[in-house]
Design a protein around this motif. Structure first.
Motif, PDB file in Angstrom:
ATOM      1  N   MET A   1       6.074 -35.532 -11.124  1.00  0.00           N
ATOM      2  CA  MET A   1       6.887 -34.507 -11.789  1.00  0.00           C
ATOM      3  C   MET A   1       7.253 -34.989 -13.197  1.00  0.00           C
ATOM      4  O   MET A   1       7.837 -36.047 -13.365  1.00  0.00           O
ATOM      5  CB  MET A   1       8.173 -34.254 -10.991  1.00  0.00           C
ATOM      6  CG  MET A   1       9.057 -33.161 -11.583  1.00  0.00           C
ATOM      7  SD  MET A   1      10.599 -32.966 -10.674  1.00  0.00           S
ATOM      8  CE  MET A   1      10.005 -32.461  -9.078  1.00  0.00           C
ATOM      9  N   SER A   3       9.271 -35.417 -16.519  1.00  0.00           N
ATOM     10  CA  SER A   3      10.726 -35.425 -16.701  1.00  0.00           C
ATOM     11  C   SER A   3      11.106 -35.586 -18.162  1.00  0.00           C
ATOM     12  O   SER A   3      10.355 -36.128 -18.975  1.00  0.00           O
ATOM     13  CB  SER A   3      11.349 -36.554 -15.867  1.00  0.00           C
ATOM     14  OG  SER A   3      10.751 -37.794 -16.203  1.00  0.00           O
ATOM     15  N   THR A 160      13.449 -28.725 -22.048  1.00  0.00           N
ATOM     16  CA  THR A 160      12.673 -29.200 -20.898  1.00  0.00           C
ATOM     17  C   THR A 160      11.467 -28.304 -20.651  1.00  0.00           C
ATOM     18  O   THR A 160      10.342 -28.781 -20.431  1.00  0.00           O
ATOM     19  CB  THR A 160      13.571 -29.248 -19.645  1.00  0.00           C
ATOM     20  OG1 THR A 160      14.696 -30.091 -19.913  1.00  0.00           O
ATOM     21  CG2 THR A 160      12.816 -29.803 -18.450  1.00  0.00           C
ATOM     22  N   ARG A 161      11.684 -27.011 -20.724  1.00  0.00           N
ATOM     23  CA  ARG A 161      10.581 -26.068 -20.496  1.00  0.00           C
ATOM     24  C   ARG A 161       9.557 -26.150 -21.626  1.00  0.00           C
ATOM     25  O   ARG A 161       8.345 -26.026 -21.387  1.00  0.00           O
ATOM     26  CB  ARG A 161      11.123 -24.659 -20.346  1.00  0.00           C
ATOM     27  CG  ARG A 161      12.008 -24.494 -19.114  1.00  0.00           C
ATOM     28  CD  ARG A 161      12.421 -23.059 -18.896  1.00  0.00           C
ATOM     29  NE  ARG A 161      11.284 -22.232 -18.487  1.00  0.00           N
ATOM     30  CZ  ARG A 161      11.361 -20.946 -18.216  1.00  0.00           C
ATOM     31  NH1 ARG A 161      12.526 -20.315 -18.320  1.00  0.00           N
ATOM     32  NH2 ARG A 161      10.302 -20.254 -17.844  1.00  0.00           N
ATOM     33  N   ASP A 164       7.021 -28.616 -20.971  1.00  0.00           N
ATOM     34  CA  ASP A 164       6.295 -28.383 -19.708  1.00  0.00           C
ATOM     35  C   ASP A 164       6.731 -29.358 -18.623  1.00  0.00           C
ATOM     36  O   ASP A 164       5.904 -29.857 -17.837  1.00  0.00           O
ATOM     37  CB  ASP A 164       4.774 -28.485 -19.919  1.00  0.00           C
ATOM     38  CG  ASP A 164       4.235 -27.368 -20.801  1.00  0.00           C
ATOM     39  OD1 ASP A 164       4.736 -26.235 -20.681  1.00  0.00           O
ATOM     40  OD2 ASP A 164       3.340 -27.636 -21.614  1.00  0.00           O
ATOM     41  N   ALA A 166       9.475 -30.409 -15.362  1.00  0.00           N
ATOM     42  CA  ALA A 166      10.159 -29.764 -14.242  1.00  0.00           C
ATOM     43  C   ALA A 166      11.391 -30.530 -13.798  1.00  0.00           C
ATOM     44  O   ALA A 166      12.033 -30.140 -12.817  1.00  0.00           O
ATOM     45  CB  ALA A 166       9.197 -29.627 -13.060  1.00  0.00           C
ATOM     46  N   GLN A 167      11.722 -31.613 -14.510  1.00  0.00           N
ATOM     47  CA  GLN A 167      12.911 -32.388 -14.146  1.00  0.00           C
ATOM     48  C   GLN A 167      13.666 -32.789 -15.407  1.00  0.00           C
ATOM     49  O   GLN A 167      13.069 -33.231 -16.389  1.00  0.00           O
ATOM     50  CB  GLN A 167      12.525 -33.643 -13.368  1.00  0.00           C
ATOM     51  CG  GLN A 167      13.721 -34.444 -12.847  1.00  0.00           C
ATOM     52  CD  GLN A 167      13.275 -35.632 -12.019  1.00  0.00           C
ATOM     53  OE1 GLN A 167      12.781 -36.619 -12.547  1.00  0.00           O
ATOM     54  NE2 GLN A 167      13.433 -35.525 -10.698  1.00  0.00           N
ATOM     55  N   GLN A 186      16.041 -21.995 -13.245  1.00  0.00           N
ATOM     56  CA  GLN A 186      14.930 -21.999 -14.203  1.00  0.00           C
ATOM     57  C   GLN A 186      13.791 -22.908 -13.743  1.00  0.00           C
ATOM     58  O   GLN A 186      12.927 -23.286 -14.541  1.00  0.00           O
ATOM     59  CB  GLN A 186      15.455 -22.470 -15.571  1.00  0.00           C
ATOM     60  CG  GLN A 186      16.532 -21.586 -16.162  1.00  0.00           C
ATOM     61  CD  GLN A 186      16.045 -20.182 -16.432  1.00  0.00           C
ATOM     62  OE1 GLN A 186      14.891 -19.975 -16.842  1.00  0.00           O
ATOM     63  NE2 GLN A 186      16.896 -19.192 -16.216  1.00  0.00           N
ATOM     64  N   GLY A 187      13.830 -23.308 -12.474  1.00  0.00           N
ATOM     65  CA  GLY A 187      12.759 -24.126 -11.921  1.00  0.00           C
ATOM     66  C   GLY A 187      12.801 -25.581 -12.335  1.00  0.00           C
ATOM     67  O   GLY A 187      11.765 -26.262 -12.328  1.00  0.00           O
ATOM     68  N   ILE A 188      14.002 -26.067 -12.669  1.00  0.00           N
ATOM     69  CA  ILE A 188      14.145 -27.451 -13.151  1.00  0.00           C
ATOM     70  C   ILE A 188      15.039 -28.236 -12.198  1.00  0.00           C
ATOM     71  O   ILE A 188      16.125 -27.779 -11.824  1.00  0.00           O
ATOM     72  CB  ILE A 188      14.729 -27.474 -14.581  1.00  0.00           C
ATOM     73  CG1 ILE A 188      13.744 -26.796 -15.543  1.00  0.00           C
ATOM     74  CG2 ILE A 188      15.005 -28.908 -15.036  1.00  0.00           C
ATOM     75  CD1 ILE A 188      14.298 -26.566 -16.924  1.00  0.00           C
ATOM     76  N   ASP A 189      14.575 -29.397 -11.828  1.00  0.00           N
ATOM     77  CA  ASP A 189      15.316 -30.312 -10.954  1.00  0.00           C
ATOM     78  C   ASP A 189      16.241 -31.171 -11.815  1.00  0.00           C
ATOM     79  O   ASP A 189      15.772 -31.925 -12.678  1.00  0.00           O
ATOM     80  CB  ASP A 189      14.324 -31.192 -10.192  1.00  0.00           C
ATOM     81  CG  ASP A 189      15.011 -32.212  -9.301  1.00  0.00           C
ATOM     82  OD1 ASP A 189      15.987 -31.851  -8.632  1.00  0.00           O
ATOM     83  OD2 ASP A 189      14.560 -33.375  -9.279  1.00  0.00           O
TER      84      ASP A 189
END
Length: 248
Positions: A1, A3, A160-161, A164, A166-167, A186-189
């Motif tokens: 993932m 980060s 973060t987005r 690209d 996800a964390q 928003q799909g982020i850990d």
């Protein structure tokens, strides 16, 4: 993932800050948010015979209404001589005094008239280079200026987005500011990096934690410091609230 971490740039920050840099794929220096007076952007702590000793890099225009990148260092020969004496007084018996002194003073000698953000990022890059670890210079004002109007968590999510990823990983102080759900939506850990205690010999004094990385480097080999950088846990906000173990 993949980060991301976004942090105000600090001058020769403490070990936990470098753990954050090493823990993520993309580290962004948050240089277009406002300067924090009496914060850690232009100052840090080293040791003085086993006691805290604060050093402060002088700056011009250090107002809390001014972006960090617009605050200029006011280093001069007098300050540099005083700081050099401070280093020699405390660390001349340290096993890695000479190379670390040269690294630190080399950064400060070139910093006069620079934005304090540039000095801070240069200090991080120099340390990572000394440790033979990768470091990519990413400044929020240069790469993510279009997100500047967004508020706090929204901007971090946007950065973060844009990368690209996800964390998003933050230092523990962010647990009071950011919630899991707004990132998850928003799909982020969202995770928080928690430094484990990694005491090392500081001459014959009781161990003082959280000093500038300068102190760590004076007393330890680069290999030992690289190992220290892995001594952390990534925790959720829920872990932080309950004291629970981190989740994978």
């Amino acid at each position: 993932m993949t980060s991301v971490a976004v942090m105000q740039p600090y001058v020769f920050p403490y070990l936990g800050y470098f753990q954050l840099i090493a823990a993520v794929d993309h580290f962004v220096a948050y240089d277009d948010v406002n300067f924090i007076k009496r914060g850690w952007i232009n100052r840090n702590r080293i040791s003085n015979r086993g006691q805290d000793a604060l050093f402060t890099v002088p700056v011009q225009g250090g107002s809390q209404n001014v972006p960090i990148r617009e605050v200029i260092t006011a280093l001069d020969d007098k300050w540099l001589r005083k700081f050099t004496t401070q280093l020699e007084h405390e660390y001349k018996r340290a096993p890695y005094f000479a190379p670390v002194r040269d690294l630190v003073l080399g950064i400060f000698e070139e910093a006069a008239g620079q934005p304090v953000s540039e000095l801070a990022v240069a200090s991080m890059a120099a340390v990572m280079g000394y440790l033979e670890l990768p470091f990519t210079r990413l400044m929020s004002s240069e790469r993510f200026a279009e997100t500047a109007s967004l508020k706090r968590a929204d901007r971090l999510i946007a950065i973060t987005r844009a990368l690209d990823a996800a964390q998003y990983v933050n230092l523990p102080g962010g647990v009071a500011l950011y919630g899991t759900q707004e990132f998850a939506a928003q799909g982020i850990d969202l995770r928080f990096i928690c430094e484990r205690s990694v005491p090392y010999a500081q001459f014959d004094h009781p161990f003082l934690p959280h000093l500038s990385i300068i102190d760590v480097l004076m007393h330890n080999t680069p290999a030992a410091v690289r190992e220290m950088l892995g001594q952390y846990d990534l925790k959720t906000a829920e872990d932080m609230a309950t004291g629970g173990a981190p989740h994978d």
